[in-house]
Write a protein that holds these residues in place. Structure first.
Motif, PDB file in Angstrom:
ATOM      1  N   THR A 143      -3.138   3.726  -2.726  1.00 38.21           N
ATOM      2  CA  THR A 143      -3.260   2.684  -3.737  1.00 38.21           C
ATOM      3  C   THR A 143      -2.764   1.381  -3.133  1.00 38.21           C
ATOM      4  O   THR A 143      -1.716   1.355  -2.489  1.00 38.21           O
ATOM      5  CB  THR A 143      -2.421   3.022  -4.985  1.00 38.21           C
ATOM      6  N   GLY A 156      -5.053  10.133  -0.520  1.00 44.19           N
ATOM      7  CA  GLY A 156      -5.510   8.866  -1.092  1.00 44.19           C
ATOM      8  C   GLY A 156      -4.428   7.804  -1.007  1.00 44.19           C
ATOM      9  O   GLY A 156      -3.290   8.085  -0.621  1.00 44.19           O
ATOM     10  N   ILE A 168       0.857  -1.185   0.000  1.00 47.36           N
ATOM     11  CA  ILE A 168       0.000   0.000   0.000  1.00 47.36           C
ATOM     12  C   ILE A 168       0.890   1.230   0.000  1.00 47.36           C
ATOM     13  O   ILE A 168       1.854   1.318   0.759  1.00 47.36           O
ATOM     14  CB  ILE A 168      -0.922   0.019   1.229  1.00 47.36           C
ATOM     15  N   GLY A 176       0.623   5.690  -0.449  1.00 49.99           N
ATOM     16  CA  GLY A 176      -0.296   6.823  -0.537  1.00 49.99           C
ATOM     17  C   GLY A 176       0.144   7.984   0.330  1.00 49.99           C
ATOM     18  O   GLY A 176       1.223   7.989   0.905  1.00 49.99           O
ATOM     19  N   VAL A 215      -1.881  -2.731  -3.990  1.00 46.59           N
ATOM     20  CA  VAL A 215      -1.607  -3.716  -5.035  1.00 46.59           C
ATOM     21  C   VAL A 215      -1.341  -5.045  -4.342  1.00 46.59           C
ATOM     22  O   VAL A 215      -0.593  -5.100  -3.373  1.00 46.59           O
ATOM     23  CB  VAL A 215      -0.372  -3.306  -5.880  1.00 46.59           C
TER      24      VAL A 215
END
Length: 95
Positions: free
Chosen positions: A46, A44, A38, A40, A48
């Motif tokens: 992101t 926010g 993770i 960010g 994966v």
């Protein structure tokens, strides 16, 4: 090892290929573990995720194993607990 011995300890291959007297059996190995990352900031993030796996090719020449090749992001071929070990562990003789 013979083809019959490999079938007995690794099971049926996921795929097969042949060229002349050379045959290659392909296996996918892994324990289903997923790895997530993770990134960010305060606005926010992101995430994966990916599965850890190993692809193993058992190469036969004249009906006997001539080599074992593998590729994957984890461990060595018979590193205990790593992805490549799951498929071959039943074939490895322990002393």
């Amino acid at each position: 090892m013979s083809k019959e011995q490999v079938l007995a300890c690794m099971g049926a291959p996921g795929n097969k290929a042949a060229e002349g007297a050379t045959e290659v059996w392909g296996y996918d190995s892994g324990n289903g573990m997923e790895v997530a990352s993770i990134s960010g900031d305060r606005y926010g993030a992101t995430a994966v995720s990916s599965r850890r796996f190993c692809k193993i090719n058992v190469v036969f020449g004249g009906g006997q194993v001539s080599s074992v090749n593998y590729s994957g992001p984890t461990g060595g071929l018979i590193t205990a607990g790593e992805q490549c070990a799951y498929a071959v562990s039943a074939c490895v003789q322990k002393k």
